[in-house]
Design a protein around this motif. Sequence first.
Motif, PDB file in Angstrom:
ATOM      1  N   PRO A 313     -12.361   8.212  -5.774  1.00 59.08           N
ATOM      2  CA  PRO A 313     -11.105   8.986  -5.663  1.00 59.08           C
ATOM      3  C   PRO A 313     -10.023   8.312  -4.820  1.00 59.08           C
ATOM      4  CG  PRO A 313     -12.921  10.035  -4.446  1.00 59.08           C
ATOM      5  CD  PRO A 313     -13.521   8.926  -5.233  1.00 59.08           C
ATOM      6  N   MET A 314     -10.384   7.336  -3.986  1.00 57.17           N
ATOM      7  CA  MET A 314      -9.378   6.710  -3.114  1.00 57.17           C
ATOM      8  C   MET A 314      -8.744   5.444  -3.702  1.00 57.17           C
ATOM      9  SD  MET A 314      -8.754   8.567  -0.663  1.00 57.17           S
ATOM     10  CE  MET A 314      -7.654   7.438   0.160  1.00 57.17           C
ATOM     11  N   THR A 315      -9.060   5.121  -4.965  1.00 55.41           N
ATOM     12  CA  THR A 315      -8.450   3.921  -5.555  1.00 55.41           C
ATOM     13  C   THR A 315      -7.537   4.308  -6.722  1.00 55.41           C
ATOM     14  OG1 THR A 315     -10.206   3.552  -7.169  1.00 55.41           O
ATOM     15  CG2 THR A 315     -10.494   2.523  -5.010  1.00 55.41           C
ATOM     16  N   ASP A 316      -6.503   3.482  -6.926  1.00 50.15           N
ATOM     17  CA  ASP A 316      -5.559   3.731  -8.020  1.00 50.15           C
ATOM     18  C   ASP A 316      -5.934   2.953  -9.275  1.00 50.15           C
ATOM     19  OD1 ASP A 316      -3.748   5.611  -7.244  1.00 50.15           O
ATOM     20  OD2 ASP A 316      -2.493   4.189  -6.132  1.00 50.15           O
ATOM     21  N   TRP A 317      -6.401   1.747  -9.080  1.00 43.91           N
ATOM     22  CA  TRP A 317      -6.725   0.902 -10.223  1.00 43.91           C
ATOM     23  C   TRP A 317      -7.707  -0.192  -9.800  1.00 43.91           C
ATOM     24  CZ3 TRP A 317      -5.512  -4.077  -9.001  1.00 43.91           C
ATOM     25  CH2 TRP A 317      -4.514  -4.276  -8.046  1.00 43.91           C
ATOM     26  N   VAL A 318      -8.394  -0.774 -10.785  1.00 42.61           N
ATOM     27  CA  VAL A 318      -9.323  -1.884 -10.535  1.00 42.61           C
ATOM     28  C   VAL A 318      -9.096  -2.944 -11.610  1.00 42.61           C
ATOM     29  CG1 VAL A 318     -11.750  -2.596 -10.415  1.00 42.61           C
ATOM     30  CG2 VAL A 318     -11.092  -0.352  -9.596  1.00 42.61           C
ATOM     31  N   THR A 319      -9.087  -4.199 -11.219  1.00 35.46           N
ATOM     32  CA  THR A 319      -8.988  -5.285 -12.187  1.00 35.46           C
ATOM     33  C   THR A 319     -10.235  -6.146 -12.101  1.00 35.46           C
ATOM     34  OG1 THR A 319      -6.594  -5.349 -11.998  1.00 35.46           O
ATOM     35  CG2 THR A 319      -7.640  -7.309 -12.903  1.00 35.46           C
ATOM     36  N   TYR A 320     -10.955  -6.212 -13.181  1.00 33.12           N
ATOM     37  CA  TYR A 320     -12.103  -7.128 -13.275  1.00 33.12           C
ATOM     38  C   TYR A 320     -12.300  -7.420 -14.760  1.00 33.12           C
ATOM     39  CZ  TYR A 320     -16.714  -9.221 -12.809  1.00 33.12           C
ATOM     40  OH  TYR A 320     -17.758 -10.099 -12.854  1.00 33.12           O
ATOM     41  N   PRO A 321     -12.233  -8.680 -15.162  1.00 33.25           N
ATOM     42  CA  PRO A 321     -12.246  -8.970 -16.597  1.00 33.25           C
ATOM     43  C   PRO A 321     -13.514  -8.539 -17.326  1.00 33.25           C
ATOM     44  CG  PRO A 321     -12.129 -11.007 -15.271  1.00 33.25           C
ATOM     45  CD  PRO A 321     -12.028  -9.866 -14.330  1.00 33.25           C
ATOM     46  N   VAL A 343     -15.150 -12.209  -8.307  1.00 29.09           N
ATOM     47  CA  VAL A 343     -13.891 -11.760  -7.705  1.00 29.09           C
ATOM     48  C   VAL A 343     -13.300 -10.588  -8.492  1.00 29.09           C
ATOM     49  CG1 VAL A 343     -11.596 -12.466  -6.940  1.00 29.09           C
ATOM     50  CG2 VAL A 343     -13.475 -14.106  -6.894  1.00 29.09           C
ATOM     51  N   LEU A 344     -12.903  -9.550  -7.783  1.00 27.03           N
ATOM     52  CA  LEU A 344     -12.203  -8.425  -8.408  1.00 27.03           C
ATOM     53  C   LEU A 344     -11.071  -8.013  -7.483  1.00 27.03           C
ATOM     54  CD1 LEU A 344     -12.939  -5.523  -6.845  1.00 27.03           C
ATOM     55  CD2 LEU A 344     -15.111  -5.901  -7.973  1.00 27.03           C
ATOM     56  N   SER A 345     -10.159  -7.205  -8.014  1.00 26.21           N
ATOM     57  CA  SER A 345      -9.114  -6.685  -7.139  1.00 26.21           C
ATOM     58  C   SER A 345      -8.926  -5.199  -7.430  1.00 26.21           C
ATOM     59  CB  SER A 345      -7.814  -7.466  -7.321  1.00 26.21           C
ATOM     60  OG  SER A 345      -7.397  -7.390  -8.657  1.00 26.21           O
ATOM     61  N   PHE A 346      -8.412  -4.511  -6.440  1.00 24.67           N
ATOM     62  CA  PHE A 346      -8.135  -3.089  -6.655  1.00 24.67           C
ATOM     63  C   PHE A 346      -6.979  -2.642  -5.771  1.00 24.67           C
ATOM     64  CE2 PHE A 346      -9.865  -0.849  -2.897  1.00 24.67           C
ATOM     65  CZ  PHE A 346     -10.609  -1.864  -2.307  1.00 24.67           C
ATOM     66  N   GLY A 347      -6.380  -1.505  -6.132  1.00 26.47           N
ATOM     67  CA  GLY A 347      -5.290  -0.942  -5.355  1.00 26.47           C
ATOM     68  C   GLY A 347      -5.766   0.321  -4.669  1.00 26.47           C
ATOM     69  N   VAL A 348      -5.573   0.370  -3.347  1.00 29.61           N
ATOM     70  CA  VAL A 348      -5.975   1.568  -2.596  1.00 29.61           C
ATOM     71  C   VAL A 348      -4.887   2.620  -2.739  1.00 29.61           C
ATOM     72  CG1 VAL A 348      -6.638   2.419  -0.318  1.00 29.61           C
ATOM     73  CG2 VAL A 348      -6.967   0.042  -0.883  1.00 29.61           C
ATOM     74  N   LYS A 349      -5.283   3.870  -2.867  1.00 27.65           N
ATOM     75  CA  LYS A 349      -4.293   4.977  -2.865  1.00 27.65           C
ATOM     76  C   LYS A 349      -3.612   4.979  -1.500  1.00 27.65           C
ATOM     77  CE  LYS A 349      -5.304   8.521  -6.151  1.00 27.65           C
ATOM     78  NZ  LYS A 349      -6.654   8.703  -6.655  1.00 27.65           N
ATOM     79  N   GLY A 350      -2.279   5.032  -1.504  1.00 27.92           N
ATOM     80  CA  GLY A 350      -1.577   5.027  -0.210  1.00 27.92           C
ATOM     81  C   GLY A 350      -0.966   3.668   0.086  1.00 27.92           C
ATOM     82  N   GLY A 351      -1.138   2.702  -0.838  1.00 30.58           N
ATOM     83  CA  GLY A 351      -0.461   1.405  -0.746  1.00 30.58           C
ATOM     84  C   GLY A 351      -0.904   0.549   0.424  1.00 30.58           C
ATOM     85  N   ARG A 352       0.071  -0.228   0.903  1.00 29.31           N
ATOM     86  CA  ARG A 352      -0.222  -1.277   1.879  1.00 29.31           C
ATOM     87  C   ARG A 352      -0.814  -0.748   3.197  1.00 29.31           C
ATOM     88  NH1 ARG A 352       3.779  -6.364   2.798  1.00 29.31           N
ATOM     89  NH2 ARG A 352       2.706  -7.215   4.590  1.00 29.31           N
TER      90      ARG A 352
END
Length: 427
Positions: A313-321, A343-352
Amino acid sequence: MSEKKYKFNTDCVHAGYKAESGQPQTPPIAQSTTYRYYDPADVAEWFDLNSPTCAYTRLDNPTVKCLEEKMAALEGGSAAIAASAGMSAALISIFNICNAGDHFIASKSLYGGTYNLFDVTLRKMGIDCTFIDQDGGIEDILAAARPETKLIFAESLGNPALTVLDFDKFSRAAKTLEVPLIIDNTLASPALCRPLLLGADIVIHSTTKYCDGHASCVGGIVVEGGDFDWSKNGKYPGMTEPDESYHGIRFYEKYGKMAFSVKLRAQMLRDLGCAMSPMNAYLTWQGLQTLHLRMERHSKNALAMAGFLKDHPMTDWVTYPGLYGDKYYDLAKKYLPKGQSGVLSFGVKGGREAGEKFLKALDLASLVVHVGDVRTCVLHPASSTHRQMSLEDQINAGIKPELIRVSVGIEDIEDIKEDFDQALKKI
Ligand SMILES: Cc1ncc(COP(=O)(O)O)c(C=O)c1O
Protein backbone atom coordinates in the motif's frame (compact mmCIF):
# COMPACT_ATOMS: atom_id res chain seq x y z
CA MET A 1 40.83 -28.86 -20.62
CA SER A 2 38.73 -30.91 -22.99
CA GLU A 3 37.23 -29.35 -26.11
CA LYS A 4 33.68 -30.17 -24.94
CA LYS A 5 31.38 -27.14 -25.04
CA TYR A 6 29.68 -26.56 -21.70
CA LYS A 7 26.51 -24.50 -21.28
CA PHE A 8 28.14 -21.98 -18.98
CA ASN A 9 31.73 -22.76 -18.35
CA THR A 10 33.27 -20.84 -15.48
CA ASP A 11 36.34 -23.06 -15.36
CA CYS A 12 39.60 -21.25 -15.67
CA VAL A 13 40.93 -20.19 -19.02
CA HIS A 14 44.48 -19.38 -18.10
CA ALA A 15 46.49 -17.21 -20.42
CA GLY A 16 49.97 -18.67 -20.28
CA TYR A 17 48.88 -21.55 -18.01
CA LYS A 18 46.88 -23.53 -20.48
CA ALA A 19 46.60 -27.30 -20.70
CA GLU A 20 49.70 -28.17 -18.75
CA SER A 21 49.76 -30.45 -15.72
CA GLY A 22 50.71 -29.03 -12.38
CA GLN A 23 49.52 -25.49 -13.07
CA PRO A 24 47.63 -23.51 -10.41
CA GLN A 25 43.86 -23.99 -10.20
CA THR A 26 43.26 -20.26 -9.73
CA PRO A 27 45.42 -17.61 -11.40
CA PRO A 28 48.56 -16.64 -9.51
CA ILE A 29 48.56 -12.96 -8.53
CA ALA A 30 51.45 -11.57 -10.55
CA GLN A 31 51.93 -8.52 -8.33
CA SER A 32 54.79 -7.28 -10.41
CA THR A 33 55.34 -4.16 -12.49
CA THR A 34 57.73 -5.78 -14.88
CA TYR A 35 59.16 -9.11 -16.14
CA ARG A 36 62.73 -10.21 -16.62
CA TYR A 37 64.09 -11.03 -20.07
CA TYR A 38 67.47 -12.46 -21.00
CA ASP A 39 67.64 -11.63 -24.67
CA PRO A 40 67.12 -8.08 -26.02
CA ALA A 41 65.65 -9.65 -29.14
CA ASP A 42 62.73 -10.94 -27.04
CA VAL A 43 62.09 -7.44 -25.66
CA ALA A 44 62.19 -6.06 -29.20
CA GLU A 45 59.59 -8.66 -30.24
CA TRP A 46 57.32 -7.45 -27.43
CA PHE A 47 57.70 -3.83 -28.57
CA ASP A 48 56.85 -4.91 -32.11
CA LEU A 49 53.61 -6.46 -30.79
CA ASN A 50 54.75 -9.91 -31.83
CA SER A 51 55.10 -11.48 -28.40
CA PRO A 52 52.43 -13.12 -26.18
CA THR A 53 54.66 -12.60 -23.12
CA CYS A 54 54.28 -9.72 -20.67
CA ALA A 55 56.71 -6.84 -20.18
CA TYR A 56 55.06 -4.03 -18.26
CA THR A 57 51.83 -4.16 -16.22
CA ARG A 58 50.35 -0.96 -17.70
CA LEU A 59 50.01 -2.98 -20.92
CA ASP A 60 49.93 -6.63 -19.91
CA ASN A 61 50.06 -8.78 -16.81
CA PRO A 62 49.57 -12.57 -16.46
CA THR A 63 46.75 -12.29 -13.88
CA VAL A 64 44.93 -9.61 -15.85
CA LYS A 65 45.29 -11.74 -18.98
CA CYS A 66 43.59 -14.64 -17.17
CA LEU A 67 40.60 -12.40 -16.52
CA GLU A 68 40.63 -11.12 -20.11
CA GLU A 69 40.58 -14.64 -21.54
CA LYS A 70 37.83 -15.73 -19.18
CA MET A 71 35.59 -12.77 -20.02
CA ALA A 72 36.21 -13.25 -23.75
CA ALA A 73 35.16 -16.90 -23.35
CA LEU A 74 32.05 -16.07 -21.28
CA GLU A 75 30.88 -13.42 -23.76
CA GLY A 76 31.81 -15.55 -26.79
CA GLY A 77 34.32 -12.98 -28.07
CA SER A 78 37.68 -13.27 -29.80
CA ALA A 79 39.65 -11.25 -27.21
CA ALA A 80 39.20 -8.84 -24.30
CA ILE A 81 41.08 -5.99 -22.67
CA ALA A 82 40.62 -5.16 -18.99
CA ALA A 83 40.59 -1.58 -17.76
CA SER A 84 40.78 0.24 -14.44
CA ALA A 85 37.00 0.95 -14.30
CA GLY A 86 33.79 0.57 -16.26
CA MET A 87 34.12 4.24 -17.22
CA SER A 88 37.54 3.69 -18.77
CA ALA A 89 36.17 0.65 -20.64
CA ALA A 90 33.47 2.92 -22.15
CA LEU A 91 35.99 5.66 -22.93
CA ILE A 92 38.59 3.45 -24.62
CA SER A 93 36.02 1.43 -26.58
CA ILE A 94 34.93 4.70 -28.23
CA PHE A 95 38.29 6.42 -28.36
CA ASN A 96 39.76 3.37 -30.09
CA ILE A 97 37.39 4.11 -32.99
CA CYS A 98 36.56 7.84 -32.98
CA ASN A 99 38.84 10.82 -33.56
CA ALA A 100 38.03 14.52 -33.10
CA GLY A 101 35.42 15.38 -35.72
CA ASP A 102 33.74 11.97 -35.54
CA HIS A 103 30.22 11.29 -34.34
CA PHE A 104 28.33 8.40 -32.77
CA ILE A 105 24.76 7.51 -31.82
CA ALA A 106 23.82 6.47 -28.29
CA SER A 107 20.64 5.47 -26.55
CA LYS A 108 19.71 8.10 -23.98
CA SER A 109 18.84 5.38 -21.47
CA LEU A 110 22.33 5.09 -20.02
CA TYR A 111 24.11 4.99 -16.69
CA GLY A 112 24.46 8.65 -15.55
CA GLY A 113 28.28 8.59 -15.62
CA THR A 114 28.32 7.27 -19.18
CA TYR A 115 25.75 9.88 -20.25
CA ASN A 116 27.97 12.60 -18.81
CA LEU A 117 31.07 11.18 -20.52
CA PHE A 118 29.28 11.30 -23.87
CA ASP A 119 27.45 14.58 -23.36
CA VAL A 120 30.25 16.64 -21.81
CA THR A 121 33.73 15.14 -21.82
CA LEU A 122 33.81 13.52 -25.27
CA ARG A 123 32.34 16.69 -26.80
CA LYS A 124 35.28 18.62 -25.29
CA MET A 125 37.53 16.20 -27.18
CA GLY A 126 35.66 16.95 -30.42
CA ILE A 127 33.69 13.68 -30.51
CA ASP A 128 30.00 14.38 -30.97
CA CYS A 129 27.11 12.18 -29.83
CA THR A 130 23.43 12.15 -30.75
CA PHE A 131 21.21 10.65 -28.07
CA ILE A 132 18.13 8.79 -29.28
CA ASP A 133 15.07 7.22 -27.71
CA GLN A 134 15.89 3.51 -27.93
CA ASP A 135 12.20 2.61 -28.14
CA GLY A 136 11.65 4.58 -31.36
CA GLY A 137 11.68 2.97 -34.80
CA ILE A 138 14.77 1.89 -36.71
CA GLU A 139 14.24 4.94 -38.94
CA ASP A 140 14.95 7.20 -35.92
CA ILE A 141 18.34 5.55 -35.44
CA LEU A 142 19.15 5.81 -39.13
CA ALA A 143 18.00 9.45 -39.22
CA ALA A 144 20.54 10.33 -36.50
CA ALA A 145 23.42 9.10 -38.66
CA ARG A 146 25.87 11.37 -40.50
CA PRO A 147 28.74 10.58 -42.86
CA GLU A 148 31.13 10.83 -39.88
CA THR A 149 29.07 8.44 -37.66
CA LYS A 150 31.39 5.68 -36.44
CA LEU A 151 29.40 3.55 -33.99
CA ILE A 152 26.19 2.95 -32.04
CA PHE A 153 26.21 2.53 -28.25
CA ALA A 154 23.50 1.20 -25.87
CA GLU A 155 23.02 -0.78 -22.65
CA SER A 156 21.46 -4.25 -22.84
CA LEU A 157 19.59 -3.52 -19.60
CA GLY A 158 19.58 0.21 -18.86
CA ASN A 159 20.78 1.42 -15.48
CA PRO A 160 18.71 2.66 -13.70
CA ALA A 161 15.74 3.04 -16.10
CA LEU A 162 15.62 -0.79 -16.62
CA THR A 163 14.98 -0.49 -20.33
CA VAL A 164 15.55 -3.68 -22.32
CA LEU A 165 17.27 -3.15 -25.66
CA ASP A 166 15.64 -4.37 -28.85
CA PHE A 167 18.77 -6.08 -30.17
CA ASP A 168 17.18 -6.96 -33.44
CA LYS A 169 16.43 -3.32 -34.26
CA PHE A 170 19.79 -2.00 -33.10
CA SER A 171 21.88 -4.63 -34.87
CA ARG A 172 19.91 -4.08 -38.10
CA ALA A 173 20.57 -0.34 -37.82
CA ALA A 174 24.28 -0.91 -37.19
CA LYS A 175 24.53 -3.29 -40.14
CA THR A 176 22.68 -0.83 -42.41
CA LEU A 177 25.07 1.97 -41.39
CA GLU A 178 28.08 -0.42 -41.52
CA VAL A 179 29.20 0.68 -38.05
CA PRO A 180 29.91 -1.44 -34.96
CA LEU A 181 27.31 -1.83 -32.22
CA ILE A 182 28.83 -1.45 -28.74
CA ILE A 183 26.78 -2.82 -25.84
CA ASP A 184 27.30 -2.15 -22.15
CA ASN A 185 26.22 -5.50 -20.66
CA THR A 186 26.94 -4.59 -17.03
CA LEU A 187 23.52 -5.13 -15.47
CA ALA A 188 22.68 -8.33 -17.32
CA SER A 189 26.15 -9.96 -17.23
CA PRO A 190 27.09 -12.79 -19.61
CA ALA A 191 25.17 -15.22 -17.40
CA LEU A 192 21.85 -13.68 -18.54
CA CYS A 193 22.63 -12.04 -21.89
CA ARG A 194 25.34 -12.49 -24.51
CA PRO A 195 25.11 -9.46 -26.82
CA LEU A 196 27.70 -10.78 -29.31
CA LEU A 197 25.28 -13.59 -30.16
CA LEU A 198 22.49 -11.03 -30.62
CA GLY A 199 24.21 -8.85 -33.22
CA ALA A 200 26.57 -6.68 -31.16
CA ASP A 201 30.20 -6.25 -32.23
CA ILE A 202 31.81 -5.12 -28.98
CA VAL A 203 30.69 -5.64 -25.38
CA ILE A 204 31.83 -3.65 -22.39
CA HIS A 205 31.31 -4.10 -18.66
CA SER A 206 31.76 -2.33 -15.44
CA THR A 207 33.17 -5.48 -13.81
CA THR A 208 32.73 -3.57 -10.54
CA LYS A 209 29.12 -4.76 -10.52
CA TYR A 210 27.97 -8.37 -11.02
CA CYS A 211 31.26 -9.75 -12.38
CA ASP A 212 32.98 -8.98 -9.10
CA GLY A 213 29.70 -9.31 -7.19
CA HIS A 214 31.08 -8.70 -3.71
CA ALA A 215 31.74 -4.95 -3.80
CA SER A 216 35.46 -5.54 -3.52
CA CYS A 217 37.03 -3.89 -6.57
CA VAL A 218 36.45 -1.40 -9.36
CA GLY A 219 37.18 -2.55 -12.90
CA GLY A 220 36.07 -2.65 -16.51
CA ILE A 221 36.50 -4.76 -19.60
CA VAL A 222 36.06 -4.46 -23.37
CA VAL A 223 35.28 -7.69 -25.25
CA GLU A 224 35.75 -7.85 -29.01
CA GLY A 225 33.36 -9.96 -31.10
CA GLY A 226 35.88 -10.47 -33.91
CA ASP A 227 33.45 -10.43 -36.85
CA PHE A 228 33.26 -6.74 -37.72
CA ASP A 229 34.83 -5.90 -41.08
CA TRP A 230 36.87 -2.76 -40.39
CA SER A 231 38.02 -2.50 -44.00
CA LYS A 232 34.61 -2.43 -45.69
CA ASN A 233 33.90 1.27 -46.05
CA GLY A 234 37.15 3.18 -45.44
CA LYS A 235 35.66 4.70 -42.25
CA TYR A 236 38.23 3.21 -39.87
CA PRO A 237 41.71 4.32 -40.96
CA GLY A 238 43.00 3.72 -37.41
CA MET A 239 42.34 0.01 -37.99
CA THR A 240 43.32 -0.24 -41.64
CA GLU A 241 46.03 2.38 -42.28
CA PRO A 242 49.64 2.25 -41.04
CA ASP A 243 50.14 3.30 -37.40
CA GLU A 244 53.24 5.47 -37.24
CA SER A 245 53.70 4.84 -33.51
CA TYR A 246 54.23 1.13 -34.31
CA HIS A 247 56.47 1.24 -37.38
CA GLY A 248 53.57 1.37 -39.79
CA ILE A 249 51.57 -1.63 -38.47
CA ARG A 250 48.10 -2.02 -39.99
CA PHE A 251 46.14 -3.48 -37.06
CA TYR A 252 43.33 -5.11 -39.04
CA GLU A 253 45.61 -6.61 -41.65
CA LYS A 254 48.00 -8.03 -39.05
CA TYR A 255 45.67 -9.10 -36.23
CA GLY A 256 42.31 -9.75 -37.96
CA LYS A 257 39.71 -10.90 -35.41
CA MET A 258 41.77 -9.49 -32.54
CA ALA A 259 42.74 -6.21 -34.20
CA PHE A 260 40.47 -4.03 -32.07
CA SER A 261 41.89 -5.53 -28.85
CA VAL A 262 45.54 -5.31 -29.92
CA LYS A 263 44.97 -1.64 -30.80
CA LEU A 264 43.26 -1.07 -27.43
CA ARG A 265 46.24 -2.51 -25.60
CA ALA A 266 48.91 -0.94 -27.78
CA GLN A 267 47.42 2.56 -27.99
CA MET A 268 44.79 3.08 -25.28
CA LEU A 269 46.43 1.29 -22.34
CA ARG A 270 49.84 2.56 -23.46
CA ASP A 271 48.80 6.22 -23.76
CA LEU A 272 46.00 6.57 -21.19
CA GLY A 273 47.35 4.24 -18.51
CA CYS A 274 43.95 2.92 -17.47
CA ALA A 275 45.13 -0.64 -16.73
CA MET A 276 43.43 -2.97 -14.25
CA SER A 277 45.56 -3.97 -11.25
CA PRO A 278 46.54 -7.66 -10.87
CA MET A 279 44.82 -7.91 -7.48
CA ASN A 280 41.54 -6.55 -8.90
CA ALA A 281 41.79 -8.95 -11.82
CA TYR A 282 42.23 -11.85 -9.39
CA LEU A 283 39.22 -10.81 -7.28
CA THR A 284 37.07 -10.31 -10.35
CA TRP A 285 38.17 -13.68 -11.72
CA GLN A 286 37.09 -15.28 -8.43
CA GLY A 287 33.75 -13.47 -8.62
CA LEU A 288 33.11 -14.90 -12.08
CA GLN A 289 33.33 -18.44 -10.72
CA THR A 290 29.90 -18.00 -9.10
CA LEU A 291 28.37 -15.50 -11.54
CA HIS A 292 25.80 -17.91 -13.00
CA LEU A 293 24.54 -18.95 -9.54
CA ARG A 294 24.39 -15.42 -8.21
CA MET A 295 22.52 -14.10 -11.26
CA GLU A 296 19.94 -16.87 -10.93
CA ARG A 297 19.32 -15.95 -7.27
CA HIS A 298 19.47 -12.16 -7.85
CA SER A 299 16.85 -12.55 -10.60
CA LYS A 300 14.59 -14.81 -8.52
CA ASN A 301 14.74 -12.51 -5.49
CA ALA A 302 14.22 -9.37 -7.60
CA LEU A 303 11.12 -10.83 -9.25
CA ALA A 304 9.70 -11.75 -5.83
CA MET A 305 10.48 -8.26 -4.47
CA ALA A 306 8.91 -6.60 -7.52
CA GLY A 307 5.66 -8.49 -6.87
CA PHE A 308 5.81 -7.68 -3.15
CA LEU A 309 6.38 -3.94 -3.74
CA LYS A 310 3.72 -3.77 -6.44
CA ASP A 311 1.10 -4.97 -3.96
CA HIS A 312 2.36 -2.84 -1.06
CA PRO A 313 0.00 0.00 0.00
CA MET A 314 2.92 2.44 0.44
CA THR A 315 4.20 2.25 -3.16
CA ASP A 316 2.91 4.00 -6.28
CA TRP A 317 4.61 1.97 -8.96
CA VAL A 318 7.28 -0.69 -9.57
CA THR A 319 9.54 -1.17 -12.59
CA TYR A 320 11.10 -4.55 -13.22
CA PRO A 321 11.30 -6.01 -16.72
CA GLY A 322 10.50 -9.50 -15.46
CA LEU A 323 7.21 -8.35 -13.90
CA TYR A 324 4.18 -9.24 -16.01
CA GLY A 325 2.72 -6.04 -17.45
CA ASP A 326 6.04 -4.14 -17.40
CA LYS A 327 6.68 -2.08 -20.54
CA TYR A 328 9.73 -4.25 -21.33
CA TYR A 329 8.24 -7.61 -20.33
CA ASP A 330 8.12 -8.99 -23.90
CA LEU A 331 11.64 -7.81 -24.78
CA ALA A 332 12.87 -9.24 -21.47
CA LYS A 333 11.34 -12.64 -22.26
CA LYS A 334 12.99 -12.53 -25.68
CA TYR A 335 16.47 -11.30 -24.75
CA LEU A 336 16.79 -12.13 -21.03
CA PRO A 337 14.90 -15.44 -20.79
CA LYS A 338 17.09 -16.85 -17.99
CA GLY A 339 16.31 -13.97 -15.62
CA GLN A 340 16.15 -10.20 -15.62
CA SER A 341 18.92 -9.49 -13.11
CA GLY A 342 18.70 -8.02 -9.61
CA VAL A 343 17.90 -4.35 -10.15
CA LEU A 344 14.41 -2.89 -9.80
CA SER A 345 13.02 0.53 -9.05
CA PHE A 346 9.91 1.79 -7.36
CA GLY A 347 8.20 5.02 -6.33
CA VAL A 348 7.27 5.54 -2.69
CA LYS A 349 3.91 7.16 -1.94
CA GLY A 350 4.67 10.67 -0.71
CA GLY A 351 7.51 11.33 -3.19
CA ARG A 352 11.02 12.40 -2.36
CA GLU A 353 10.47 13.21 1.33
CA ALA A 354 8.84 9.84 2.05
CA GLY A 355 11.63 8.19 0.09
CA GLU A 356 14.24 9.71 2.37
CA LYS A 357 12.39 8.47 5.47
CA PHE A 358 12.20 5.01 3.94
CA LEU A 359 15.94 4.92 3.18
CA LYS A 360 16.78 5.94 6.75
CA ALA A 361 14.51 3.25 8.23
CA LEU A 362 16.09 0.31 6.37
CA ASP A 363 18.16 -2.07 8.43
CA LEU A 364 19.26 -5.11 6.38
CA ALA A 365 19.52 -3.21 3.10
CA SER A 366 22.30 -0.64 2.83
CA LEU A 367 22.26 2.81 1.30
CA VAL A 368 25.26 2.65 -1.05
CA VAL A 369 26.28 4.06 -4.44
CA HIS A 370 26.48 0.67 -6.08
CA VAL A 371 24.55 -2.20 -7.67
CA GLY A 372 25.37 -5.84 -8.22
CA ASP A 373 26.53 -6.72 -4.72
CA VAL A 374 25.44 -9.94 -3.03
CA ARG A 375 23.92 -7.70 -0.32
CA THR A 376 20.71 -5.77 -0.98
CA CYS A 377 21.44 -2.09 -1.67
CA VAL A 378 19.27 0.98 -2.26
CA LEU A 379 19.86 4.42 -3.79
CA HIS A 380 17.98 7.57 -4.79
CA PRO A 381 19.42 8.33 -8.29
CA ALA A 382 17.88 11.82 -8.73
CA SER A 383 19.86 13.18 -5.81
CA SER A 384 23.01 11.09 -6.35
CA THR A 385 24.18 9.30 -9.54
CA HIS A 386 22.09 11.50 -11.86
CA ARG A 387 22.22 14.79 -9.92
CA GLN A 388 24.44 16.46 -12.59
CA MET A 389 21.59 16.15 -15.12
CA SER A 390 18.78 18.70 -15.46
CA LEU A 391 15.32 17.62 -14.28
CA GLU A 392 14.26 17.39 -17.93
CA ASP A 393 17.24 15.18 -18.85
CA GLN A 394 16.57 13.02 -15.78
CA ILE A 395 12.94 12.49 -16.82
CA ASN A 396 14.09 11.77 -20.39
CA ALA A 397 16.48 9.14 -19.03
CA GLY A 398 13.62 7.57 -17.02
CA ILE A 399 14.62 8.99 -13.60
CA LYS A 400 11.54 10.24 -11.73
CA PRO A 401 12.14 12.34 -8.58
CA GLU A 402 10.57 9.68 -6.32
CA LEU A 403 12.41 6.72 -7.91
CA ILE A 404 14.28 4.44 -5.53
CA ARG A 405 16.65 1.97 -7.11
CA VAL A 406 17.06 -1.38 -5.43
CA SER A 407 19.80 -3.86 -6.14
CA VAL A 408 18.25 -7.00 -4.71
CA GLY A 409 20.85 -9.24 -3.11
CA ILE A 410 21.02 -12.98 -2.59
CA GLU A 411 19.86 -13.01 1.05
CA ASP A 412 16.80 -14.98 2.15
CA ILE A 413 13.87 -13.34 0.36
CA GLU A 414 11.71 -13.27 3.51
CA ASP A 415 14.36 -11.21 5.34
CA ILE A 416 14.49 -8.65 2.50
CA LYS A 417 10.69 -8.37 2.37
CA GLU A 418 10.48 -7.93 6.15
CA ASP A 419 13.07 -5.15 6.11
CA PHE A 420 11.31 -3.24 3.32
CA ASP A 421 7.93 -3.71 4.96
CA GLN A 422 9.04 -2.31 8.34
CA ALA A 423 10.77 0.65 6.64
CA LEU A 424 7.74 1.44 4.45
CA LYS A 425 5.50 1.33 7.52
CA LYS A 426 7.68 3.96 9.21
CA ILE A 427 6.91 6.58 6.55
C1 LIG B 1 25.79 0.23 -16.69
C2 LIG B 1 27.05 0.85 -16.13
N1 LIG B 1 28.07 1.10 -16.97
C3 LIG B 1 29.21 1.66 -16.52
C4 LIG B 1 29.38 2.02 -15.21
C5 LIG B 1 30.65 2.64 -14.75
O1 LIG B 1 31.42 1.69 -14.10
P1 LIG B 1 32.55 1.99 -13.01
O2 LIG B 1 31.88 2.55 -11.82
O3 LIG B 1 33.17 0.65 -12.79
O4 LIG B 1 33.50 2.96 -13.63
C6 LIG B 1 28.35 1.76 -14.30
C7 LIG B 1 28.48 2.11 -12.88
O5 LIG B 1 27.53 2.08 -12.13
C8 LIG B 1 27.15 1.15 -14.78
O6 LIG B 1 26.13 0.87 -13.96
